[in-house]
Design a protein around this motif. Structure first.
Motif, PDB file in Angstrom:
ATOM      1  N   GLU A  89     -34.895 -28.063  22.962  1.00 48.90           N
ATOM      2  CA  GLU A  89     -34.333 -28.519  21.988  1.00 48.90           C
ATOM      3  C   GLU A  89     -32.761 -29.302  21.642  1.00 48.90           C
ATOM      4  OE1 GLU A  89     -34.401 -26.283  18.680  1.00 48.90           O
ATOM      5  OE2 GLU A  89     -36.746 -26.123  18.171  1.00 48.90           O
ATOM      6  N   TRP A  90     -32.257 -29.727  23.129  1.00 49.02           N
ATOM      7  CA  TRP A  90     -31.195 -30.152  23.626  1.00 49.02           C
ATOM      8  C   TRP A  90     -30.796 -31.815  22.025  1.00 49.02           C
ATOM      9  CZ3 TRP A  90     -31.072 -35.919  25.220  1.00 49.02           C
ATOM     10  CH2 TRP A  90     -32.521 -35.969  25.410  1.00 49.02           C
ATOM     11  N   PRO A  91     -31.364 -32.670  22.591  1.00 48.95           N
ATOM     12  CA  PRO A  91     -31.282 -33.602  21.311  1.00 48.95           C
ATOM     13  C   PRO A  91     -31.010 -33.515  19.738  1.00 48.95           C
ATOM     14  CG  PRO A  91     -33.393 -34.013  22.202  1.00 48.95           C
ATOM     15  CD  PRO A  91     -33.123 -32.871  22.841  1.00 48.95           C
ATOM     16  N   ARG A  92     -32.126 -32.116  18.927  1.00 48.93           N
ATOM     17  CA  ARG A  92     -31.242 -31.400  18.248  1.00 48.93           C
ATOM     18  C   ARG A  92     -29.877 -31.105  17.925  1.00 48.93           C
ATOM     19  NH1 ARG A  92     -33.999 -26.080  15.566  1.00 48.93           N
ATOM     20  NH2 ARG A  92     -32.421 -26.007  13.448  1.00 48.93           N
ATOM     21  N   ARG A  93     -29.615 -30.203  19.228  1.00 46.53           N
ATOM     22  CA  ARG A  93     -27.752 -30.265  19.402  1.00 46.53           C
ATOM     23  C   ARG A  93     -26.958 -31.494  19.200  1.00 46.53           C
ATOM     24  NH1 ARG A  93     -30.725 -26.223  17.805  1.00 46.53           N
ATOM     25  NH2 ARG A  93     -30.425 -24.496  19.040  1.00 46.53           N
ATOM     26  N   ALA A  94     -27.581 -32.222  19.772  1.00 45.46           N
ATOM     27  CA  ALA A  94     -26.315 -33.350  20.357  1.00 45.46           C
ATOM     28  C   ALA A  94     -26.534 -34.022  19.075  1.00 45.46           C
ATOM     29  CB  ALA A  94     -26.920 -34.389  21.354  1.00 45.46           C
ATOM     30  N   ARG A  95     -27.673 -33.790  17.969  1.00 42.68           N
ATOM     31  CA  ARG A  95     -27.487 -34.956  16.448  1.00 42.68           C
ATOM     32  C   ARG A  95     -26.695 -33.600  15.794  1.00 42.68           C
ATOM     33  NH1 ARG A  95     -29.902 -33.709  11.802  1.00 42.68           N
ATOM     34  NH2 ARG A  95     -29.959 -35.312  10.658  1.00 42.68           N
ATOM     35  N   GLU A  96     -26.644 -32.425  16.015  1.00 43.79           N
ATOM     36  CA  GLU A  96     -25.324 -31.398  15.337  1.00 43.79           C
ATOM     37  C   GLU A  96     -24.036 -32.237  15.607  1.00 43.79           C
ATOM     38  OE1 GLU A  96     -26.844 -27.776  16.198  1.00 43.79           O
ATOM     39  OE2 GLU A  96     -28.209 -27.873  15.024  1.00 43.79           O
ATOM     40  N   LEU A  97     -23.807 -31.977  16.469  1.00 41.36           N
ATOM     41  CA  LEU A  97     -22.576 -32.345  16.903  1.00 41.36           C
ATOM     42  C   LEU A  97     -22.191 -33.784  15.942  1.00 41.36           C
ATOM     43  CD1 LEU A  97     -22.422 -31.704  21.063  1.00 41.36           C
ATOM     44  CD2 LEU A  97     -21.482 -30.461  19.248  1.00 41.36           C
ATOM     45  N   ARG A  98     -22.665 -34.531  16.571  1.00 42.93           N
ATOM     46  CA  ARG A  98     -22.651 -35.854  15.359  1.00 42.93           C
ATOM     47  C   ARG A  98     -22.828 -35.854  14.272  1.00 42.93           C
ATOM     48  NH1 ARG A  98     -26.448 -38.942  17.260  1.00 42.93           N
ATOM     49  NH2 ARG A  98     -27.608 -38.945  16.300  1.00 42.93           N
ATOM     50  N   VAL A  99     -23.223 -35.107  13.403  1.00 38.49           N
ATOM     51  CA  VAL A  99     -24.232 -35.374  12.509  1.00 38.49           C
ATOM     52  C   VAL A  99     -22.999 -33.951  11.337  1.00 38.49           C
ATOM     53  CG1 VAL A  99     -25.233 -35.222  10.066  1.00 38.49           C
ATOM     54  CG2 VAL A  99     -25.961 -36.065  12.328  1.00 38.49           C
ATOM     55  N   GLU A 100     -23.279 -32.549  11.827  1.00 36.09           N
ATOM     56  CA  GLU A 100     -22.799 -32.041  11.225  1.00 36.09           C
ATOM     57  C   GLU A 100     -21.410 -31.524  11.124  1.00 36.09           C
ATOM     58  OE1 GLU A 100     -25.681 -28.348  11.578  1.00 36.09           O
ATOM     59  OE2 GLU A 100     -27.447 -29.187  11.765  1.00 36.09           O
ATOM     60  N   ASP A 101     -21.130 -31.814  12.566  1.00 40.42           N
ATOM     61  CA  ASP A 101     -19.343 -31.334  13.538  1.00 40.42           C
ATOM     62  C   ASP A 101     -18.665 -32.383  13.536  1.00 40.42           C
ATOM     63  OD1 ASP A 101     -19.996 -28.704  13.841  1.00 40.42           O
ATOM     64  OD2 ASP A 101     -21.130 -29.447  15.690  1.00 40.42           O
ATOM     65  N   GLY A 102     -19.146 -33.525  13.189  1.00 42.83           N
ATOM     66  CA  GLY A 102     -18.127 -35.004  12.866  1.00 42.83           C
ATOM     67  C   GLY A 102     -18.154 -35.320  14.265  1.00 42.83           C
ATOM     68  N   TYR A 103     -18.696 -35.145  14.784  1.00 42.73           N
ATOM     69  CA  TYR A 103     -18.331 -36.211  16.391  1.00 42.73           C
ATOM     70  C   TYR A 103     -18.504 -37.652  16.386  1.00 42.73           C
ATOM     71  CZ  TYR A 103     -16.133 -31.264  18.296  1.00 42.73           C
ATOM     72  OH  TYR A 103     -15.176 -30.469  17.959  1.00 42.73           O
ATOM     73  N   ASP A 104     -17.661 -38.745  16.772  1.00 50.93           N
ATOM     74  CA  ASP A 104     -18.475 -39.547  17.142  1.00 50.93           C
ATOM     75  C   ASP A 104     -18.653 -40.006  18.642  1.00 50.93           C
ATOM     76  OD1 ASP A 104     -18.544 -42.758  17.584  1.00 50.93           O
ATOM     77  OD2 ASP A 104     -16.084 -42.542  17.983  1.00 50.93           O
ATOM     78  N   LEU A 105     -20.339 -39.518  18.042  1.00 46.95           N
ATOM     79  CA  LEU A 105     -20.737 -39.508  20.013  1.00 46.95           C
ATOM     80  C   LEU A 105     -22.022 -40.767  19.372  1.00 46.95           C
ATOM     81  CD1 LEU A 105     -22.048 -37.843  21.452  1.00 46.95           C
ATOM     82  CD2 LEU A 105     -23.200 -36.536  20.625  1.00 46.95           C
ATOM     83  N   ASP A 106     -22.488 -41.484  20.582  1.00 41.28           N
ATOM     84  CA  ASP A 106     -23.171 -42.749  20.131  1.00 41.28           C
ATOM     85  C   ASP A 106     -24.293 -42.432  21.162  1.00 41.28           C
ATOM     86  OD1 ASP A 106     -21.092 -44.461  19.375  1.00 41.28           O
ATOM     87  OD2 ASP A 106     -20.507 -45.001  21.315  1.00 41.28           O
TER      88      ASP A 106
END
Length: 304
Positions: A89-106
């Motif tokens: 489920e790594w895509p979900r964790r990447a999304r959490e970094l962007r959405v929940e944690d506020g990282y600028d991740l493209d």
């Protein structure tokens, strides 16, 4: 078992060394490396057992973040994140970094890029607060109102409203809160700085509730009146922007009928109620004061 494991690891190390030589010569393939990695993972499970839950702060999401931080500004393929996180489920964790944690991740075509090591805490709150409200019990309208109160004076959109209310008809619920409950919720019709689909609760103070008879004026009519008067109160001469500069965060616009007041509006034929020559833009405060003045004059006139 330890001796067997040690021999296995040393054998894998030799395979890796040989692979590195072939890779330097341009003779290696991805399949070869995958086979060596598969042997290494099998040895890890055989020697140490299945993987256990990571300690707090050392889970898959943190592994992905560390990996991206080490490659800041570089595009990284998703398979790399899968490899370092060791989860499906790594895509979900990447999304959490962007959405929940506020990282600028493209993200683009299976690749990811972290643009800054700093978190955007406002962006994180924009997810955290609605998510918390969404989990509350009660009706969808209750949760939507809680969202407006949490963002009092700030802009929220249909997507956030639909998310917390768990509904698709966000516009209808907003109208109910505004027209039936009297909450002073602005839309693009009331404020020129709002776009269609954006809303703002002007004030949660009970004394600032909207005149419920505003619902008698169709939205297209209200829009024409406000635009005609340039979104400016025709009594005090202020706009929303000017009121904000003065520190008045409770300013919002209403339609004022020059002739009829209060219950009289309910009695008017539609053509008289919607006669634009008798309608004018007032801010809520001046509308309340002007209505009170007219009511007082009517009482005094009847008493004389």
């Amino acid at each position: 078992m330890a001796d067997i494991g040690e021999q296995s690891l040393r054998g894998i190390a030799e395979e890796l060394a040989g692979f590195a030589d072939r890779m330097a010569a341009g003779e290696a393939s991805r399949n070869e490396l995958d086979e060596i990695i598969g042997e290494l993972r099998a040895t890890a499970v055989r020697e140490f057992g299945p993987r256990t839950r990571s300690a707090h702060g050392d889970g898959a999401k943190n592994k992905i973040l560390v990996y991206l931080l080490e490659r800041l500004g570089e595009w990284v393929h998703g398979e790399e994140l899968a490899a370092v996180s060791l989860i499906q489920e790594w895509p979900r964790r990447a999304r959490e970094l962007r959405v929940e944690d506020g990282y600028d991740l493209d993200e683009e075509k299976g690749y990811y890029r972290l643009n800054s090591p700093e978190r955007d805490r406002d962006a994180a709150d924009a997810w955290r607060i609605p998510n918390k409200i969404r989990k509350q019990t009660g009706s969808g309208a209750d949760r939507i109102l809680a969202l407006f109160k949490a963002y009092e004076g700030k802009i929220i959109d249909q997507k956030q409203i639909g998310y917390v209310g768990k509904i698709s008809s966000a516009t209808r619920r907003v109208r109910e809160l505004r027209d039936e409950k009297g909450w002073p919720i602005e839309s693009h019709i009331d404020a020129r700085d709002l776009s269609p689909g954006q809303y703002r609760l002007a004030s949660s103070d009970a004394g600032d509730r909207r005149d419920k008879r505003q619902r008698l004026y169709p939205e297209d009519l209200r829009e024409r009146i406000f635009k005609r008067d340039r979104f400016t109160c025709q009594k005090c001469g202020r706009t929303k922007g000017q009121a904000d500069k003065e520190g008045d965060r409770r300013f919002y616009l209403e339609v004022h009928h020059k002739v009829a007041i209060a219950a009289e509006l309910d009695e008017l034929p539609r053509e008289q109620l919607n006669d634009e020559s008798n309608l004018v833009t007032y801010c809520h405060r001046d509308h309340v004061e002007e209505t009170a003045r007219l009511q007082r004059e009517r009482r005094e006139s009847r008493g004389s």
